[in-house]
Design a protein around this motif. Structure first.
Motif, short mmCIF file in Angstrom:
data_model
loop_
_atom_site.label_atom_id
_atom_site.label_comp_id
_atom_site.label_asym_id
_atom_site.label_seq_id
_atom_site.Cartn_x
_atom_site.Cartn_y
_atom_site.Cartn_z
N ILE A 3 -4.15 -18.57 3.24
CA ILE A 3 -2.94 -17.75 3.25
C ILE A 3 -3.28 -16.37 2.71
CG2 ILE A 3 -0.60 -17.46 2.33
CD1 ILE A 3 -0.45 -20.50 2.00
N LEU A 4 -2.75 -15.35 3.34
CA LEU A 4 -2.92 -13.98 2.84
C LEU A 4 -1.54 -13.34 2.70
CD1 LEU A 4 -4.77 -11.56 2.12
CD2 LEU A 4 -4.59 -10.88 4.53
N PHE A 5 -1.23 -12.89 1.48
CA PHE A 5 -0.05 -12.04 1.27
C PHE A 5 -0.50 -10.61 1.54
CE2 PHE A 5 0.74 -15.79 -1.29
CZ PHE A 5 2.08 -16.06 -1.07
N SER A 6 0.16 -9.96 2.49
CA SER A 6 -0.31 -8.67 2.99
C SER A 6 0.66 -7.54 2.65
CB SER A 6 -0.47 -8.77 4.52
OG SER A 6 -0.73 -7.52 5.08
N ASP A 7 0.10 -6.40 2.21
CA ASP A 7 0.89 -5.18 1.97
C ASP A 7 2.06 -5.46 1.05
OD1 ASP A 7 1.62 -2.52 2.19
OD2 ASP A 7 2.85 -2.87 3.97
N ILE A 8 1.78 -5.98 -0.14
CA ILE A 8 2.82 -6.45 -1.06
C ILE A 8 2.65 -5.83 -2.44
CG2 ILE A 8 1.55 -8.52 -1.84
CD1 ILE A 8 4.28 -10.03 -1.57
N THR A 9 3.75 -5.61 -3.14
CA THR A 9 3.71 -5.17 -4.54
C THR A 9 3.43 -6.40 -5.40
OG1 THR A 9 5.31 -3.42 -4.13
CG2 THR A 9 5.02 -4.13 -6.42
N VAL A 10 2.47 -6.28 -6.33
CA VAL A 10 2.04 -7.41 -7.13
C VAL A 10 2.09 -7.07 -8.62
CG1 VAL A 10 0.19 -9.09 -7.59
CG2 VAL A 10 0.47 -8.13 -5.28
N ILE A 11 2.78 -7.91 -9.39
CA ILE A 11 2.65 -7.89 -10.85
C ILE A 11 1.61 -8.95 -11.19
CG2 ILE A 11 3.79 -8.27 -13.06
CD1 ILE A 11 6.37 -7.30 -11.83
N THR A 12 0.45 -8.53 -11.63
CA THR A 12 -0.68 -9.44 -11.80
C THR A 12 -0.67 -10.17 -13.14
OG1 THR A 12 -2.14 -7.81 -12.83
CG2 THR A 12 -2.09 -7.87 -10.42
N MET A 13 -0.04 -9.57 -14.16
CA MET A 13 -0.13 -10.02 -15.56
C MET A 13 -1.56 -9.95 -16.09
SD MET A 13 3.00 -10.22 -15.98
CE MET A 13 2.84 -10.40 -17.75
N ASN A 14 -2.38 -9.17 -15.43
CA ASN A 14 -3.72 -8.84 -15.91
C ASN A 14 -3.61 -7.50 -16.61
OD1 ASN A 14 -6.38 -8.16 -16.29
ND2 ASN A 14 -6.96 -8.23 -14.14
N PRO A 18 -2.13 -4.25 -14.40
CA PRO A 18 -0.90 -5.05 -14.38
C PRO A 18 -0.11 -5.01 -13.08
CG PRO A 18 -0.65 -3.11 -15.77
CD PRO A 18 -2.09 -3.19 -15.42
N VAL A 19 -0.19 -3.90 -12.35
CA VAL A 19 0.59 -3.77 -11.10
C VAL A 19 -0.31 -3.23 -10.00
CG1 VAL A 19 2.55 -2.67 -9.97
CG2 VAL A 19 2.73 -3.35 -12.38
N MET A 20 -0.18 -3.82 -8.81
CA MET A 20 -0.86 -3.30 -7.63
C MET A 20 0.18 -3.04 -6.54
SD MET A 20 -4.40 -5.54 -7.29
CE MET A 20 -3.58 -7.07 -6.86
N TYR A 21 -0.02 -1.96 -5.80
CA TYR A 21 0.89 -1.59 -4.72
C TYR A 21 0.19 -1.74 -3.37
CZ TYR A 21 3.66 0.49 -8.49
OH TYR A 21 4.37 0.69 -9.64
N HIS A 22 0.95 -2.13 -2.35
CA HIS A 22 0.39 -2.32 -1.01
C HIS A 22 -0.89 -3.15 -1.11
CE1 HIS A 22 3.29 0.55 0.50
NE2 HIS A 22 2.91 1.40 -0.43
N ALA A 23 -0.76 -4.26 -1.81
CA ALA A 23 -1.93 -5.07 -2.14
C ALA A 23 -2.06 -6.29 -1.22
CB ALA A 23 -1.85 -5.52 -3.60
N TYR A 24 -3.18 -6.99 -1.41
CA TYR A 24 -3.49 -8.18 -0.62
C TYR A 24 -3.93 -9.29 -1.57
CZ TYR A 24 -3.47 -4.81 3.17
OH TYR A 24 -3.09 -3.83 4.06
N ILE A 32 -6.43 -18.74 -5.97
CA ILE A 32 -6.45 -17.33 -5.60
C ILE A 32 -7.91 -16.92 -5.47
CG2 ILE A 32 -5.87 -14.99 -6.34
CD1 ILE A 32 -3.60 -16.31 -8.04
N ILE A 33 -8.28 -16.41 -4.32
CA ILE A 33 -9.68 -16.01 -4.12
C ILE A 33 -9.83 -14.52 -3.93
CG2 ILE A 33 -10.32 -18.26 -3.16
CD1 ILE A 33 -10.43 -16.74 -0.40
N TYR A 34 -8.69 -13.82 -3.75
CA TYR A 34 -8.78 -12.38 -3.49
C TYR A 34 -7.51 -11.71 -4.00
CZ TYR A 34 -9.71 -7.99 -1.03
OH TYR A 34 -9.97 -6.68 -0.73
N ALA A 35 -7.65 -10.57 -4.67
CA ALA A 35 -6.50 -9.77 -5.13
C ALA A 35 -6.96 -8.33 -5.28
CB ALA A 35 -5.96 -10.31 -6.45
N ASP A 36 -6.50 -7.49 -4.34
CA ASP A 36 -6.94 -6.10 -4.36
C ASP A 36 -6.00 -5.26 -3.50
OD1 ASP A 36 -8.46 -3.70 -4.52
OD2 ASP A 36 -10.31 -4.87 -4.68
N GLU A 37 -6.10 -3.93 -3.69
CA GLU A 37 -5.30 -3.03 -2.86
C GLU A 37 -5.98 -2.70 -1.53
OE1 GLU A 37 -4.56 0.13 -5.63
OE2 GLU A 37 -2.70 -0.78 -6.35
#
Length: 434
Positions: A3-14, A18-24, A32-37
């Protein structure tokens, strides 16, 4: 990639990002194997469009009694002792296995709908609770607590809570790919005594269990303990060795500075339940002071009959506002820190700090997605502020645990909500009110 969440705002709690915009965010085999803009190179079997959506870790309810969902609105607007002894205990005496099975499924369904992926549960009929957890696909730390109002008649091995915990340890421990964890439990200082606590400690040590208990919820409870023993509930539990086990202590409204030193030194997690405590006029936990002492503070709802819902977004906002009010400082408990109590801090309290509570590669894909189309979430100037102060449980449009979608756009994937409703209306309510 599954599954890929595409072009999404993410609150990572890292904290480092802490926040990524237009992320994947990519998920494979429940992780979770991937988290990046930047978009990943690997293609995904399924892509979820994140336009006008927000992704974040699923919430953790650190103190609950989910089968009490059956008692929603059953006894409101009473003082705690009158409410508990005059109404709740008599009602609970009518609940059989079938009632609890229906009640816990109702509670889990509400939690999933509101974005709660894991909870720390204290209630009776643990076998029914364990079965519901495994069926629904959520995570849970469960226990039935030791409780004896006449310690002269106390027999540890015949205590219902002990027998039930032994039963689920023998039959359910290790099931559910780590989703189900079993704790030891002590209801509270005022509902048992030191002999029970010491036996509970031995039991927890023998089976390598964490503790879950109520602590200094009301001023009368706290003061009566001092009058009886010359020590606070925290000091009594410390003296009996209870806090040598990792412990979640619910409420902590009246803990002293000395109590806070004990809790911090022992690594106790305080489960703050602001809405329930306000409704019962129990008090307000001194969260900022506890955190200053080094205590891990998480959030819980308590039971629905003293809260009326399991909306953890309501707890996040209420917790933040209360601390701003009692300290007189609007800068304390900023939005990100308030969310942390319902994610990262809750995971630490459950012993799951390396598996959930963050959108981070290597963590379980315990994720929730919020629909940002609602007017109260526009415009999205600050994602953390939106979640802490504006979001509601009803904004959750997807919830997954270990990569498995449990709820999506009004549809439960693992629970039959109509069957639950029918069971409550046709069996439970006639039994409660007959």
């Amino acid at each position: 990639m599954d599954i890929l969440f595409s072009d999404i705002t993410v609150i990572t709690m890292n904290d480092h990002r802490p926040v990524m915009y237009h992320a994947y965010v990519g998920v494979t085999n429940g992780k979770i194997i991937y988290a990046d803009e930047k978009p990943p190179v690997e293609e995904a079997a399924s892509v979820i469009n994140g336009c006008r959506r927000l992704l974040m870790p699923g919430l953790i309810n650190s103190h609950s009694h989910l089968p009490m969902s059956l008692l929603r609105g059953y006894a409101d607007d009473y003082r705690l002792r009158q409410w508990l002894y005059g109404h709740i205990f008599p009602a609970e005496a009518k609940l059989d296995d079938r009632c609890v099975a229906a009640g816990v499924r109702l509670g889990i369904a509400e939690c999933i709908r509101f974005g709660v992926v894991s909870y720390t549960e204290m209630y009776f009929k643990l076998r029914q609770i364990a079965e519901a957890v495994l069926e629904a696909g959520v995570k849970a730390n469960i226990t039935n607590s030791v409780m004896c109002l006449d310690m002269e008649k106390f027999d540890f091995e015949k205590d219902r809570g002990v027998m039930e915990v032994r039963d689920v340890l023998a039959n359910y421990r290790g099931r559910g790919e780590g989703r189900l964890m079993i704790d030891a439990g002590i209801h509270a200082e005022y509902t048992s005594g030191p002999a029970a606590w010491r036996k509970s400690l031995e039991f927890a040590e023998e089976n390598n269990l964490r503790f879950h208990l109520h602590l200094s919820e009301t001023k009368p409870e706290h003061d009566e303990c001092v009058k009886k023993y010359g020590k606070t509930p925290s000091q009594m539990f410390e003296e009996s060795g209870v806090f040598t086990r990792k412990t979640t202590a619910a409420h902590c409204c009246w803990v002293t500075e000395a109590d806070m030193d004990i809790l911090a030194a022992r690594g106790v997690t305080a489960a703050h339940c602001p809405v329930s405590n306000l409704k019962l006029s129990s008090g307000i936990a001194p969260v900022i002071k506890m955190q200053a002492h080094g205590i891990n503070v998480a959030l819980g709802t308590d039971g629905v009959c003293s809260n009326n819902n399991h909306d953890m977004f309501e707890e996040i906002k209420t917790a933040a506002l209360l601390q701003k009010y009692i300290t007189g400082d609007p800068a304390v408990m900023p939005a990100y820190e308030a969310i942390k109590m319902a994610t990262v801090n809750g995971a630490l309290g459950q012993g799951r700090e390396n598996e959930t509570g963050k959108v981070l590669p290597g963590y379980d894909a315990d994720l929730i997605m919020l629909n940002l189309d609602a007017p109260h979430l526009m415009p999205l100037n600050d994602p953390c502020a939106a979640v802490a102060y504006a979001a509601r449980g009803s904004d959750v449009c997807l919830a997954m645990v270990q990569g498995k979608i449990l709820y999506e756009n009004g549809e439960y994937k693992t629970l039959d909500i109509e069957k639950i409703r029918y069971e409550i209306e046709s069996y439970v309510l006639p039994r409660l009110n007959g």
